[in-house]
Design a protein around this motif. Structure first.
Motif, PDB file in Angstrom:
ATOM      1  N   GLN A 102      35.729  41.849  43.777  1.00 47.73           N
ATOM      2  CA  GLN A 102      36.493  42.890  44.480  1.00 47.73           C
ATOM      3  C   GLN A 102      36.325  44.262  43.843  1.00 47.73           C
ATOM      4  O   GLN A 102      36.496  45.280  44.517  1.00 47.73           O
ATOM      5  CB  GLN A 102      37.970  42.500  44.520  1.00 47.73           C
ATOM      6  CG  GLN A 102      38.244  41.198  45.248  1.00 47.73           C
ATOM      7  CD  GLN A 102      37.628  41.150  46.637  1.00 47.73           C
ATOM      8  OE1 GLN A 102      38.050  41.891  47.519  1.00 47.73           O
ATOM      9  NE2 GLN A 102      36.627  40.300  46.829  1.00 47.73           N
ATOM     10  N   GLU A 106      35.600  47.394  46.193  1.00 51.35           N
ATOM     11  CA  GLU A 106      36.470  48.585  46.165  1.00 51.35           C
ATOM     12  C   GLU A 106      35.701  49.839  45.804  1.00 51.35           C
ATOM     13  O   GLU A 106      35.980  50.930  46.337  1.00 51.35           O
ATOM     14  CB  GLU A 106      37.618  48.347  45.178  1.00 51.35           C
ATOM     15  CG  GLU A 106      38.627  47.333  45.688  1.00 51.35           C
ATOM     16  CD  GLU A 106      39.529  46.783  44.596  1.00 51.35           C
ATOM     17  OE1 GLU A 106      39.516  47.360  43.471  1.00 51.35           O
ATOM     18  OE2 GLU A 106      40.246  45.798  44.863  1.00 51.35           O
ATOM     19  N   GLN A 109      33.919  50.990  48.850  1.00 48.95           N
ATOM     20  CA  GLN A 109      34.867  51.634  49.761  1.00 48.95           C
ATOM     21  C   GLN A 109      35.104  53.096  49.372  1.00 48.95           C
ATOM     22  O   GLN A 109      35.269  53.953  50.235  1.00 48.95           O
ATOM     23  CB  GLN A 109      36.195  50.868  49.772  1.00 48.95           C
ATOM     24  CG  GLN A 109      36.103  49.520  50.459  1.00 48.95           C
ATOM     25  CD  GLN A 109      37.415  48.767  50.430  1.00 48.95           C
ATOM     26  OE1 GLN A 109      37.983  48.507  49.360  1.00 48.95           O
ATOM     27  NE2 GLN A 109      37.931  48.440  51.599  1.00 48.95           N
ATOM     28  N   LYS A 110      35.106  53.364  48.071  1.00 45.44           N
ATOM     29  CA  LYS A 110      35.276  54.741  47.600  1.00 45.44           C
ATOM     30  C   LYS A 110      34.008  55.561  47.828  1.00 45.44           C
ATOM     31  O   LYS A 110      34.067  56.723  48.238  1.00 45.44           O
ATOM     32  CB  LYS A 110      35.638  54.741  46.106  1.00 45.44           C
ATOM     33  CG  LYS A 110      37.005  54.187  45.804  1.00 45.44           C
ATOM     34  CD  LYS A 110      37.234  54.119  44.296  1.00 45.44           C
ATOM     35  CE  LYS A 110      38.557  53.441  43.978  1.00 45.44           C
ATOM     36  NZ  LYS A 110      38.728  53.229  42.521  1.00 45.44           N
ATOM     37  N   LYS A 116      34.651  52.111  54.964  1.00 44.99           N
ATOM     38  CA  LYS A 116      35.670  51.508  54.102  1.00 44.99           C
ATOM     39  C   LYS A 116      36.201  50.180  54.638  1.00 44.99           C
ATOM     40  O   LYS A 116      36.310  49.189  53.907  1.00 44.99           O
ATOM     41  CB  LYS A 116      36.823  52.492  53.914  1.00 44.99           C
ATOM     42  CG  LYS A 116      37.942  51.965  53.049  1.00 44.99           C
ATOM     43  CD  LYS A 116      39.077  52.973  52.928  1.00 44.99           C
ATOM     44  CE  LYS A 116      40.209  52.382  52.097  1.00 44.99           C
ATOM     45  NZ  LYS A 116      41.354  53.299  51.991  1.00 44.99           N
ATOM     46  N   HIS A 167      39.230  40.256  38.952  1.00 49.15           N
ATOM     47  CA  HIS A 167      38.670  40.891  40.155  1.00 49.15           C
ATOM     48  C   HIS A 167      37.671  39.998  40.887  1.00 49.15           C
ATOM     49  O   HIS A 167      37.094  40.405  41.884  1.00 49.15           O
ATOM     50  CB  HIS A 167      38.040  42.251  39.818  1.00 49.15           C
ATOM     51  CG  HIS A 167      37.041  42.205  38.693  1.00 49.15           C
ATOM     52  ND1 HIS A 167      35.709  41.956  38.897  1.00 49.15           N
ATOM     53  CD2 HIS A 167      37.202  42.376  37.355  1.00 49.15           C
ATOM     54  CE1 HIS A 167      35.070  41.983  37.731  1.00 49.15           C
ATOM     55  NE2 HIS A 167      35.953  42.233  36.781  1.00 49.15           N
TER      56      HIS A 167
END
Length: 199
Positions: A102, A106, A109-110, A116, A167
């Motif tokens: 993850q 993540e 996504q940034k 995203k 994570h």
């Protein structure tokens, strides 16, 4: 002798009757997983898949802790069918644990905010491809497997027992071994209802 790809795809089924007597080496099993990790696609070549291979006592330990977690939920009165299922998995040779990182998802996504909402979906799709590649490769070598999903019930136990990073999100569990029974006959919906060609 290994099967060809089409035969393996056709033969890849959920095999619940498995044993610990397998005809390939641990090194060959590791080779299958390493090949899948290296060559299975992922969005943006993100390589989010993480895998843990449990063999021997470690494999048994997974299904013992899963059984204990389920007993708390199901209760002793109605536990016999669940206990039998856990036994069938424990009878196998090993288990492949599939995770998705993850932290990588993540970060993507940034970095790519426009997509995203898609990265978690693409991560799941990549995991599914890894599962299929490994399952089919095990079938090619004459082994049987099933795909199980006892997450998130066992997530914390797995994290503690095998020290996996927080994570790494557990996606699925694949117990495998030497088949001791044939799968049930499979029914197929008409292909003309599922496939269209335009030229």
């Amino acid at each position: 002798m290994a099967k060809d790809f089409y035969t393996a795809v056709e033969g890849r089924r959920s095999i619940y009757g498995i044993s610990k007597e397998v005809s390939i080496s641990d090194d060959k099993i590791k080779e299958i997983i390493e090949f899948a990790l290296k060559h299975t696609p992922s969005s943006f070549n993100s390589q989010t898949a993480r895998i843990v291979l449990l063999l021997g006592e470690q494999h048994d330990k997974l299904w013992n802790l899963t059984e204990a977690a389920l007993r708390k939920v199901v209760g002793d009165n109605n536990f016999a069918p669940t206990e039998e299922k856990m036994k069938s998995f424990r009878n196998g040779y090993g288990t492949v644990l599939f995770f998705e990182d993850q932290q990588v998802v993540e970060q993507l996504q940034k970095d790519f905010a426009l997509y995203k909402d898609n990265f978690p979906i693409w991560s799941q799709q990549s995991s599914g491809m890894h599962q299929f590649v490994i399952w089919t490769a095990l079938e090619m070598e004459g082994l049987g497997a099933t795909l199980q999903h006892y997450n998130p019930l066992i997530d914390e136990d797995v994290r503690k027992e095998w020290n996996t990073p927080a994570h790494w999100k557990l996606i699925a569990q694949m117990p495998f071994g030497q088949p001791t029974m044939a799968p049930n006959e499979k029914e197929f919906k008409p292909l003309d209802e599922r496939f269209k060609t335009f030229k």
